[in-house]
Enzyme design. Structure first.
Site, PDB file in Angstrom:
ATOM      1  N   LYS A 130       3.948  -1.834   6.918  1.00 31.49           N
ATOM      2  CA  LYS A 130       4.449  -0.893   5.916  1.00 31.49           C
ATOM      3  C   LYS A 130       5.917  -1.177   5.607  1.00 31.49           C
ATOM      4  O   LYS A 130       6.633  -1.682   6.464  1.00 31.49           O
ATOM      5  CB  LYS A 130       4.370   0.547   6.476  1.00 31.49           C
ATOM      6  CG  LYS A 130       2.987   1.140   6.516  1.00 31.49           C
ATOM      7  CD  LYS A 130       3.050   2.579   7.030  1.00 31.49           C
ATOM      8  CE  LYS A 130       1.674   3.185   7.172  1.00 31.49           C
ATOM      9  NZ  LYS A 130       0.946   3.326   5.910  1.00 31.49           N
ATOM     10  N   ARG A 137      -9.653   4.755   9.171  1.00 35.63           N
ATOM     11  CA  ARG A 137     -11.107   4.741   8.978  1.00 35.63           C
ATOM     12  C   ARG A 137     -11.800   3.947  10.089  1.00 35.63           C
ATOM     13  O   ARG A 137     -12.949   4.211  10.428  1.00 35.63           O
ATOM     14  CB  ARG A 137     -11.452   4.192   7.587  1.00 35.63           C
ATOM     15  CG  ARG A 137     -11.004   2.785   7.338  1.00 35.63           C
ATOM     16  CD  ARG A 137     -10.980   2.424   5.859  1.00 35.63           C
ATOM     17  NE  ARG A 137      -9.800   2.977   5.186  1.00 35.63           N
ATOM     18  CZ  ARG A 137      -9.540   2.847   3.890  1.00 35.63           C
ATOM     19  NH1 ARG A 137     -10.378   2.203   3.104  1.00 35.63           N
ATOM     20  NH2 ARG A 137      -8.453   3.352   3.369  1.00 35.63           N
TER      21      ARG A 137
HETATM   22  N1  BES Z   1      -1.530   6.825   7.733  1.00 36.59           N
HETATM   23  C1  BES Z   1      -1.679   6.202   6.471  1.00 36.59           C
HETATM   24  C2  BES Z   1      -1.858   7.193   5.335  1.00 36.59           C
HETATM   25  C3  BES Z   1      -0.678   8.066   4.997  1.00 36.59           C
HETATM   26  C4  BES Z   1       0.190   7.699   4.004  1.00 36.59           C
HETATM   27  C5  BES Z   1      -0.507   9.285   5.628  1.00 36.59           C
HETATM   28  C6  BES Z   1       1.253   8.531   3.672  1.00 36.59           C
HETATM   29  C7  BES Z   1       0.545  10.106   5.311  1.00 36.59           C
HETATM   30  C8  BES Z   1       1.432   9.735   4.333  1.00 36.59           C
HETATM   31  C9  BES Z   1      -2.905   5.300   6.508  1.00 36.59           C
HETATM   32  O1  BES Z   1      -3.207   4.704   7.706  1.00 36.59           O
HETATM   33  C10 BES Z   1      -2.637   4.197   5.537  1.00 36.59           C
HETATM   34  O2  BES Z   1      -1.787   3.408   5.811  1.00 36.59           O
HETATM   35  N2  BES Z   1      -3.374   4.171   4.429  1.00 36.59           N
HETATM   36  C11 BES Z   1      -3.232   3.193   3.449  1.00 36.59           C
HETATM   37  C12 BES Z   1      -4.614   2.785   3.012  1.00 36.59           C
HETATM   38  C13 BES Z   1      -4.658   1.534   2.206  1.00 36.59           C
HETATM   39  C14 BES Z   1      -4.276   0.349   3.027  1.00 36.59           C
HETATM   40  C15 BES Z   1      -6.063   1.399   1.684  1.00 36.59           C
HETATM   41  C16 BES Z   1      -2.441   3.781   2.295  1.00 36.59           C
HETATM   42  O3  BES Z   1      -2.573   4.967   2.013  1.00 36.59           O
HETATM   43  O4  BES Z   1      -1.658   3.054   1.702  1.00 36.59           O
HETATM   44 MN    MN Z   2      -2.220   2.889   8.037  1.00 33.74          MN
END
Ligand code: BES
Ligand code: MN
Ligand code: ZN
Length: 504
Positions: free
Chosen positions: A274, A348
């Site tokens: 990230k 997931r």
């Molecule tokens: N934990 C994150 C989702 C999230 C984002 C929670 C912002 C709270 C605030 C999750 O694991 C994630 O990284 N999701 C990705 C999914 C994508 C790779 C399909 C996302 O939301 O970018």
């Molecule tokens: Mn994630």
């Protein structure tokens, strides 16, 4: 803090919550009369808008004062709770040791709900987010909220008994919520998966539910390949927590409800790293687990007539030489293979294994999973509701109405087959990311659906926007304890109505 429910002899400092309705002007003239001020001036200066606060000092009586608090036009549970939470948060360093809340002017049938909302709001407002500060702001003792303080809730005499029950309920919720706020707000180095396991064991002991931990050796041995893959980039090993409340085995008469909560104690994204700007907020990636743990705490303390089984897959999603790589193919507990096209879509993966594990040994009447799963749900519906994904209309209605009742709202999202088609992989049964930056919260739900053993009453709640966010209670984003009220309310309603477990 001692809480008393009384019908007369209000203490000197009295909180008076007021709704903007046609009774307001009469109530204000009465208060003006008691305080010895001009009624017209008071009616002009205080309009009972949401969170409006006015302190009125009674002439000639040292210490006697009224804190008028506006509730706005509605007096739904969450409006009262929020108004009083906001008040106690803003005034906490100034409130006297003995404080009263006057609810006598509300309708008799509203008193229990008002009591619950008022007390839990006041109590949550006292929450101190600065657990790790070494120099707290100087506190003039003695203070409202301290052990010696007292809160008197004034209700009509006929409502004392139900108000007492409601007050106990409020305290159970407030206590659990504060522990859950601490858990969510704690930094990643204070809540590794094993620390989370200890936390749950402690809460289980205190509240009266049971917990068992599946440790990393057995995670690997038993074939929980997805949870293992997500956790293997961290020196802090993953763990699967299995919670149980109520009877040890399924009884036909008491419904069994399964609750699964994403417990990523920190989400760096893994090798699909990230950006750094907001990464510190990913200490909140266990919001689903937090809601599930909080619900077990409350259900056990309220002794709800239900059997709850829970699963919390806990892992730290880290960047490392041993971490799962984009393109790796992993084996899940359900037997399906998954191509990990994005290591940041880890939620997931761990949920897939936890749900399959829970369903392997038994079939609950209802299966709910909660997760801070996607940023996409925040872009779609913001922070006022969590995303609700289910193909079961009865369940959707029941969940949404529980959410409306407590203000922890849900908004239903589609589950159309087409949204799942991009999850096909060339090399494995499924891939965990579609590769297309659209409708990500829906494709995530479609991914999870593959691991529910076609359970007829499954719902997925994407709480990424509601579990943690901006509020008046902290400088930066912080925990909300979202989900505890919602799940408890749902469980109570479901048990009361003995809903059929499917659409048919
Ligand atoms: N934990 C994150 C989702 C999230 C984002 C929670 C912002 C709270 C605030 C999750 O694991 C994630 O990284 N999701 C990705 C999914 C994508 C790779 C399909 C996302 O939301 O970018
Ligand atoms: Mn994630
Ligand atoms: Zn995550």
């Amino acid at each position: 803090m001692t809480v008393k429910i009384i019908d007369k002899k209000a203490p000197d400092a009295l909180v008076v919550p007021l709704v903007q309705d046609n009774r307001l002007s009469d109530l204000l003239s009465d208060i003006a009369h008691r305080a010895g001020v001009d009624a017209n001036t008071l009616q002009n200066d205080f309009r009972a808008e949401a969170k409006e606060t006015l302190v009125l000092y009674e002439a000639g009586h040292a210490g006697r004062r009224f804190y008028l608090i506006g509730l706005g036009k509605k007096c739904a549970f969450s409006d009262i709770q929020t108004a009083l939470r906001s008040f106690s948060h803003r005034y906490k360093s100034k409130l006297p040791l003995r404080l009263g809340v006057d609810l006598r002017h509300f309708q008799l049938q509203d008193i229990p709900r008002m009591t619950d909302a008022a007390l839990s709001g006041l109590s949550l407002g006292l929450y101190d987010i600065g657990r790790f500060r070494t120099s707290p702001a100087p506190k003039p003792a003695p203070l409202f909220g301290s052990a010696k303080s007292e809160l008197d809730i004034l209700v009509p005499a006929e409502a004392i008994a139900p108000a007492k029950t409601a007050a106990q309920r409020a305290q159970i919720f407030a206590d659990a919520s504060k522990q859950i706020l601490d858990l969510m707000n704690a930094p990643g180095n204070y809540k590794t998966p094993l620390m989370l396991a200890d936390f749950v064991a402690e809460q289980a002991e205190k509240s009266g539910f049971r917990v068992r931990a599946v440790h990393v050796e057995n995670i690997e041995k038993e074939g929980l390949g997805a949870l293992y893959a997500v956790g293997k980039g961290s020196p802090n090993p993953p763990v699967l927590l299995l919670l149980e409340y109520g009877a040890k085995t399924r009884k036909s008469k008491t419904p069994t409800i399964g609750l699964v909560g994403k417990g990523i104690t920190f989400d760096t994204g893994g090798i699909s790293l990230k950006p750094s700007a907001n990464m510190h907020y990913m200490k909140s990636d266990l919001g689903g687990a937090a809601a599930v743990i909080g619900t077990f705490m409350v259900a056990a303390r309220l002794k709800l007539p239900v059997r709850l089984i829970g699963a919390i897959p806990a892992a730290e999603n880290m960047v490392d030489g041993l971490a799962v790589k984009p393109g790796d193919v992993i084996n899940t507990y359900a037997g399906k293979t998954v191509e990990v096209t994005d290591t940041d879509a880890e939620g997931r993966l761990v949920l897939a294994d936890a749900m399959a594990y829970l369903l392997k040994s038994e079939t609950p009447d209802v299966l709910l999973d909660l997760a801070t799963l996607t940023g996409s749900i925040i872009r779609a519906i913001g922070t006022q509701a969590a995303g609700l994904f289910t193909s079961n209309d009865t369940l959707a209605t029941a969940l949404a109405s529980s959410g409306d009742a407590c203000g922890e709202r849900l908004w239903r999202m589609p589950m159309w087959e087409e949204y799942g088609s991009d999850l096909k992989s060339d090399v494995a049964d499924l891939r965990n990311y579609t590769g297309k930056p659209m409708a990500e919260s829906i494709s995530a739900a479609k991914f999870l659906e593959h691991f529910t053993a076609e359970h007829p009453a499954w719902a997925h709640l994407d709480i990424a926007g509601t579990a943690f966010g901006d509020s008046e209670f902290a400088q930066t984003k912080s925990a909300t304890a979202y989900g505890i009220r919602l799940l408890t309310e749902f469980v109570e309603q479901w048990v009361a109505s003995r809903h059929p477990s499917s659409n048919d």
